[in-house]
Design a protein around this motif. Structure first.
Motif, PDB file in Angstrom:
ATOM      1  N   PHE A  76     -46.467   7.845  51.749  1.00 18.14           N
ATOM      2  CA  PHE A  76     -47.439   8.998  51.796  1.00 18.14           C
ATOM      3  C   PHE A  76     -48.493   8.727  50.604  1.00 18.14           C
ATOM      4  CE2 PHE A  76     -45.267  10.298  55.730  1.00 18.14           C
ATOM      5  CZ  PHE A  76     -46.241  10.473  56.406  1.00 18.14           C
ATOM      6  N   VAL A  77     -47.978   8.751  49.494  1.00 18.40           N
ATOM      7  CA  VAL A  77     -48.496   8.748  48.012  1.00 18.40           C
ATOM      8  C   VAL A  77     -49.211   7.652  47.906  1.00 18.40           C
ATOM      9  CG1 VAL A  77     -48.518   9.118  45.765  1.00 18.40           C
ATOM     10  CG2 VAL A  77     -47.229  10.566  47.163  1.00 18.40           C
ATOM     11  N   ASP A  78     -48.519   6.222  48.216  1.00 16.82           N
ATOM     12  CA  ASP A  78     -48.970   5.114  47.928  1.00 16.82           C
ATOM     13  C   ASP A  78     -50.357   4.881  48.993  1.00 16.82           C
ATOM     14  OD1 ASP A  78     -47.370   4.331  46.034  1.00 16.82           O
ATOM     15  OD2 ASP A  78     -45.860   3.355  47.383  1.00 16.82           O
ATOM     16  N   VAL A  79     -50.031   5.345  50.226  1.00 12.74           N
ATOM     17  CA  VAL A  79     -51.031   5.199  51.336  1.00 12.74           C
ATOM     18  C   VAL A  79     -52.249   6.046  50.764  1.00 12.74           C
ATOM     19  CG1 VAL A  79     -51.741   5.747  53.586  1.00 12.74           C
ATOM     20  CG2 VAL A  79     -49.733   4.554  52.935  1.00 12.74           C
ATOM     21  N   SER A  80     -52.084   7.147  50.536  1.00 11.07           N
ATOM     22  CA  SER A  80     -53.214   8.142  49.822  1.00 11.07           C
ATOM     23  C   SER A  80     -53.965   7.503  48.721  1.00 11.07           C
ATOM     24  CB  SER A  80     -52.783   9.433  49.399  1.00 11.07           C
ATOM     25  OG  SER A  80     -53.888  10.058  49.123  1.00 11.07           O
ATOM     26  N   GLU A  81     -53.270   6.893  47.808  1.00 12.55           N
ATOM     27  CA  GLU A  81     -53.796   6.160  46.835  1.00 12.55           C
ATOM     28  C   GLU A  81     -54.776   4.881  47.186  1.00 12.55           C
ATOM     29  OE1 GLU A  81     -50.622   5.213  43.955  1.00 12.55           O
ATOM     30  OE2 GLU A  81     -50.763   7.435  43.188  1.00 12.55           O
ATOM     31  N   GLY A  82     -54.042   4.047  48.089  1.00 15.34           N
ATOM     32  CA  GLY A  82     -54.725   3.012  48.714  1.00 15.34           C
ATOM     33  C   GLY A  82     -56.085   3.357  49.496  1.00 15.34           C
ATOM     34  N   VAL A  83     -56.008   4.527  50.020  1.00 20.70           N
ATOM     35  CA  VAL A  83     -57.407   5.094  50.737  1.00 20.70           C
ATOM     36  C   VAL A  83     -58.377   5.410  49.725  1.00 20.70           C
ATOM     37  CG1 VAL A  83     -58.264   6.702  52.549  1.00 20.70           C
ATOM     38  CG2 VAL A  83     -56.107   5.400  53.030  1.00 20.70           C
ATOM     39  N   THR A  84     -57.740   6.009  48.900  1.00 21.59           N
ATOM     40  CA  THR A  84     -58.714   6.599  47.679  1.00 21.59           C
ATOM     41  C   THR A  84     -59.481   5.307  46.931  1.00 21.59           C
ATOM     42  OG1 THR A  84     -57.226   8.672  47.548  1.00 21.59           O
ATOM     43  CG2 THR A  84     -58.861   8.045  45.934  1.00 21.59           C
ATOM     44  N   LYS A  85     -58.762   4.450  46.892  1.00 18.96           N
ATOM     45  CA  LYS A  85     -59.237   3.224  46.174  1.00 18.96           C
ATOM     46  C   LYS A  85     -60.404   2.546  47.123  1.00 18.96           C
ATOM     47  CE  LYS A  85     -55.390   1.762  43.477  1.00 18.96           C
ATOM     48  NZ  LYS A  85     -54.198   0.644  43.316  1.00 18.96           N
TER      49      LYS A  85
END
Length: 412
Positions: free
Chosen positions: A181-190
């Protein structure tokens, strides 16, 4: 490295505020030229330029629902609030401060109503519900909408509901799942950062076509909007926050307030990021002699949920959208509910510059304002974001230290 790659790298490494200012100035020049010329050639040029603005608004419209869902769900799933003594008081102060900021923003918008020049408002059929029962009924039906449909239609009430429900249900998942979930969140934020990086081009197109079509009307609306936003935020920083400090500590609040303004707000104003200002706030808390076991948790937490400035932005822009549509009227119950929605939405604001703007459609949905019009208001927010986002971040970040300090004081 090719010439194009060098130019792209220089642009990516450049100062976004300066680039947006250049976009505004160049867009205004083109807009006034088209307005003064009145030729068919100028119309064709300006219509071509407007495509940049339309693409920018379209990209925001596409990414905002996913961003809200992922950020809120990930925050609930992964957030560790800690067991430090006094944290419950800090969190309570954060929530009260954010809600009161939303109330101030709503009051300011009623006293100094702002109208914006938006496309499609003439044919808009939406209207505010007539009483609080209708409001609550509409909210309930939006909350239980199919999550896929909520994402595709931009139903932010439904998106928030499913994100909160899913986040609570997944809090007990394994650390590996939380990492996903953290990785997905960081990806969307990018992706959001990439879209915002293109803001100078989009704002260039939006300003050019707005001034070309409306002349000084658009600029006048922007100036008044900035005045209301900044005025409300300053009122929160120098009146509301001191009142909270005095009520809790029964001491003169302004020594603490001015210290936080000098040593936290000024830095946050230029960084435009609450997350980037965390080290500054931690150092200030240490300088003030606060309890380390408290501020080591409350300051990072405040950077994500203590968003008084964001609550002001969401409320003012949502009511600016309402004022731009003649047949929508806002009752006291609507205004109170907007304050709650803005406060809740602000707590989930993205950590990137301009992140609060992407939650404006959540508040607009309360009045039935569709995504097309709401995203035009978001785009206006990016135009004025050079000032709005800087002041917003300064209020958000300095308030973290203020509330941590008074919570620490009451524990002695």
């Amino acid at each position: 490295m090719s010439g194009f790659s060098k130019i792209a790298k220089r642009f990516a490494d450049g100062n976004l505020i300066v680039q947006i200012l250049i976009g505004i100035i160049v867009g205004a020049i083109f807009g006034f030229w088209g307005n003064a010329s009145g030729s068919e050639f100028a119309d064709k040029i300006l219509n071509g330029i407007s495509v940049l603005g339309n693409l920018f608004v379209g990209a925001l419209k596409a990414v905002a629902p996913i961003l809200v869902f992922v950020l809120v769900a990930t925050s609930i799933i992964t957030k560790e609030f800690g067991e430090a003594k006094g944290m419950s008081k800090v969190v309570t102060l954060y929530l009260i401060g954010t809600f009161l900021a939303a109330v101030v923003a709503v009051a300011a918008s009623f006293m100094f109503p702002v109208e914006l020049v938006l496309k499609g408002v003439e044919t808009a059929t939406m209207s505010a519900p007539q009483n609080v029962i209708d409001v609550l009924k509409d909210l309930i039906f939006k909350m239980v909408q199919n999550p896929v449909q909520a994402l595709s239609t931009g139903n932010y009430i439904g998106i928030i509901t499913w994100a909160v429900g899913g986040g609570i249900a997944m809090r007990g998942c394994s650390s590996e799942t939380k990492k996903v979930f953290v990785d997905v969140s960081e990806g969307v934020t990018k992706i959001v950062r990439f879209v915002i990086r293109l803001a100078p081009f989009g704002i260039f197109g939006l300003v050019a076509i707005s001034i070309h079509e409306t002349g000084f009307a658009a600029l006048a609306g922007y100036m008044k909007l900035i005045a209301v936003l900044v005025g409300a935020m300053l009122f929160v920083a120098f009146v509301v926050n001191p009142m909270i400090v005095f009520v809790v500590t029964k001491k003169n609040p302004y020594a603490l307030i001015m210290t936080c303004v000098r040593e936290s707000a000024v830095t946050a104003f230029f960084t435009r990021s609450s997350a980037a200002n965390i080290p500054v706030n931690m150092a200030l808390c240490k300088k003030l002699g606060l309890r380390e076991e408290l501020y080591s948790i409350s300051i990072p937490l405040g950077a994500t949920i203590n968003m008084a400035g964001a609550a002001v932005t969401i409320s003012v822009l949502a009511l600016a959208a309402v004022n731009s549509i003649d047949h929508i009227t806002v009752t006291f119950a609507d205004a109170l509910l907007l304050s709650f929605i803005s406060a809740i939405g602000a707590c989930g604001a993205s950590g990137v510059a301009g992140g609060s703007l992407l939650l404006v459609p959540l508040a607009c949905a309360l009045f039935g304002i569709n995504n097309d019009i709401a995203m035009q208001v978001v785009a206006v927010g990016f135009i004025i974001g050079v000032i709005q986002d800087s002041v917003e971040t300064a209020v958000n970040s300095s308030s973290d230290v203020v509330f941590t300090a008074i919570a620490s004081e009451t524990m002695k």
